[in-house]
Design a protein around this motif. Sequence first.
Motif, mmCIF file in Angstrom:
data_model
loop_
_atom_site.group_PDB
_atom_site.id
_atom_site.type_symbol
_atom_site.label_atom_id
_atom_site.label_comp_id
_atom_site.label_asym_id
_atom_site.label_seq_id
_atom_site.Cartn_x
_atom_site.Cartn_y
_atom_site.Cartn_z
ATOM 1 N N TYR A 254 25.795 94.111 67.406
ATOM 2 C CA TYR A 254 27.207 94.279 67.689
ATOM 3 C C TYR A 254 27.532 93.506 68.961
ATOM 4 C CZ TYR A 254 27.269 97.990 64.225
ATOM 5 O OH TYR A 254 27.182 98.699 63.050
ATOM 6 N N GLY A 255 28.681 92.878 68.966
ATOM 7 C CA GLY A 255 29.093 92.130 70.136
ATOM 8 C C GLY A 255 30.598 92.088 70.261
ATOM 9 N N ILE A 256 31.056 91.696 71.456
ATOM 10 C CA ILE A 256 32.485 91.520 71.713
ATOM 11 C C ILE A 256 32.800 90.038 71.578
ATOM 12 C CG2 ILE A 256 34.385 91.994 73.290
ATOM 13 C CD1 ILE A 256 32.502 93.821 74.854
ATOM 14 N N VAL A 257 33.616 89.704 70.607
ATOM 15 C CA VAL A 257 33.987 88.311 70.369
ATOM 16 C C VAL A 257 35.366 88.052 70.983
ATOM 17 C CG1 VAL A 257 34.304 86.531 68.607
ATOM 18 C CG2 VAL A 257 32.695 88.407 68.208
ATOM 19 N N HIS A 258 35.499 86.899 71.624
ATOM 20 C CA HIS A 258 36.793 86.540 72.212
ATOM 21 C C HIS A 258 36.895 85.025 72.327
ATOM 22 C CE1 HIS A 258 34.623 85.832 76.038
ATOM 23 N NE2 HIS A 258 33.962 86.944 75.732
ATOM 24 N N THR A 259 38.091 84.537 72.466
ATOM 25 C CA THR A 259 38.291 83.108 72.648
ATOM 26 C C THR A 259 37.862 82.707 74.058
ATOM 27 O OG1 THR A 259 40.575 83.480 73.354
ATOM 28 C CG2 THR A 259 40.199 83.046 71.015
ATOM 29 N N GLN A 260 37.529 81.455 74.208
ATOM 30 C CA GLN A 260 37.156 80.967 75.525
ATOM 31 C C GLN A 260 38.353 81.043 76.465
ATOM 32 O OE1 GLN A 260 35.431 77.079 75.073
ATOM 33 N NE2 GLN A 260 33.901 77.765 73.599
ATOM 34 N N GLY A 261 38.115 81.623 77.621
ATOM 35 C CA GLY A 261 39.185 81.797 78.603
ATOM 36 C C GLY A 261 39.938 83.102 78.477
ATOM 37 N N ALA A 262 39.649 83.902 77.426
ATOM 38 C CA ALA A 262 40.378 85.159 77.240
ATOM 39 C C ALA A 262 40.152 86.128 78.393
ATOM 40 C CB ALA A 262 39.973 85.809 75.921
ATOM 41 N N LEU A 263 38.967 86.077 78.989
ATOM 42 C CA LEU A 263 38.647 87.028 80.053
ATOM 43 C C LEU A 263 39.306 86.662 81.376
ATOM 44 C CD1 LEU A 263 34.881 87.855 79.361
ATOM 45 C CD2 LEU A 263 36.955 88.868 78.402
ATOM 46 N N ASP A 264 40.022 85.548 81.422
ATOM 47 C CA ASP A 264 40.799 85.238 82.618
ATOM 48 C C ASP A 264 41.975 86.201 82.764
ATOM 49 O OD1 ASP A 264 39.107 83.124 83.092
ATOM 50 O OD2 ASP A 264 40.415 81.621 82.168
ATOM 51 N N ASP A 265 42.372 86.824 81.662
ATOM 52 C CA ASP A 265 43.403 87.866 81.694
ATOM 53 C C ASP A 265 42.747 89.151 82.187
ATOM 54 O OD1 ASP A 265 45.142 90.014 81.030
ATOM 55 O OD2 ASP A 265 46.063 88.826 79.437
ATOM 56 N N ARG A 266 43.190 89.657 83.349
ATOM 57 C CA ARG A 266 42.544 90.838 83.941
ATOM 58 C C ARG A 266 42.580 92.035 83.009
ATOM 59 N NH1 ARG A 266 44.465 93.204 88.608
ATOM 60 N NH2 ARG A 266 46.580 92.690 87.955
ATOM 61 N N ARG A 267 43.634 92.134 82.219
ATOM 62 C CA ARG A 267 43.764 93.240 81.284
ATOM 63 C C ARG A 267 42.674 93.168 80.211
ATOM 64 N NH1 ARG A 267 46.606 92.564 76.776
ATOM 65 N NH2 ARG A 267 47.281 90.600 77.691
ATOM 66 N N VAL A 268 42.476 91.991 79.646
ATOM 67 C CA VAL A 268 41.431 91.798 78.633
ATOM 68 C C VAL A 268 40.055 91.992 79.254
ATOM 69 C CG1 VAL A 268 40.422 90.160 77.000
ATOM 70 C CG2 VAL A 268 42.912 90.239 77.312
ATOM 71 N N LYS A 269 39.870 91.462 80.458
ATOM 72 C CA LYS A 269 38.575 91.594 81.148
ATOM 73 C C LYS A 269 38.256 93.059 81.427
ATOM 74 C CE LYS A 269 35.144 89.731 83.676
ATOM 75 N NZ LYS A 269 34.558 90.854 84.399
ATOM 76 N N ALA A 270 39.265 93.851 81.765
ATOM 77 C CA ALA A 270 39.036 95.265 82.068
ATOM 78 C C ALA A 270 38.532 96.011 80.842
ATOM 79 C CB ALA A 270 40.318 95.905 82.592
#
Length: 300
Positions: A254-270
């Motif tokens: 199991y893993g968390i998939v996201h687009t590149q750069g998505a974690l630059d959004d503090r809300r998504v990163k949290a």
Amino acid sequence: MSFTRAGEELHVTTGAISQQIKQLEERLGFKLFRRLPRQLELTEEGRRLAAVVDEAYQSVGMEVRRLRSGVMSGTLKLRSVPSFLAKWLMPRLPRLQARFPDIELQVVAEDSNISLRDGEFDLALDLNDGHYPGLSITPLMDEVIFPVCSPGLLRGKPPLQRPEDLAWYPLLHDVTAWRGSHDHAEWEHYLKAIDAPHVNVRRGYTFNRNQLTMEAAISGMGVAIARQTLITNELQTGALISPFAERVATGKRYGIVHTQGALDDRRVKAVHDWLVEEARRASSGQNALVPPVASREAGS
């Protein structure tokens, strides 16, 4: 209801507390307490004011928690394979809500065999081999499988001690085990890994959700393949038992998939970091859920 205990908590004398209360009552123009022999009692005015003060302190505490969390708000699209969402994530979502009350999740359950398309989610929880061209993935937990059945299934029937004994029992299959898997993939993978590939598993009942397969096993319909990550208290309560000792790694995780750069959004990163934290906590408690036994990967 004790000036003495209030003084101890605030590290001042009982007399200082009594004097402060007296001065407060003088400024308010009404009594807060009735001084009775060996006890205090709130007046009607005191009770009403205490309720408002308590509510105000709770509001202050909630706002402090929001400020500490970065005052993050807005919607977040979270996609997950259905069984993982139902069995693993849903019981934990109240903790996420408490930590980030202003983040509103849009949760979508979608099968793993449907490709992840850019723009349709902020974060996706998926089960696969870790290869997602054009996307990034944070590994959470490796998946391990093993057979389970209801204790009642074995009553009055031949013992279930070796893989060959499965011939006497119906088999239950999750046809959406992982992306690209076929109807009998879990059973074939497990039996090959424990050197029993000759057992016929192309029979029995099929379901398109792991959760449905487990419910069928609990009801005594047959022997199913359980996923260690998704088995919760069924083994502890005795609703299910594991007839064989071997646990087998599927090679999927199991893993968390996201687009590149998505974690630059503090809300998504949290939310991403919270999921990682929950996975670590779950992994540390895994031994409490599944008894420790020998495990072996396919081909080893």
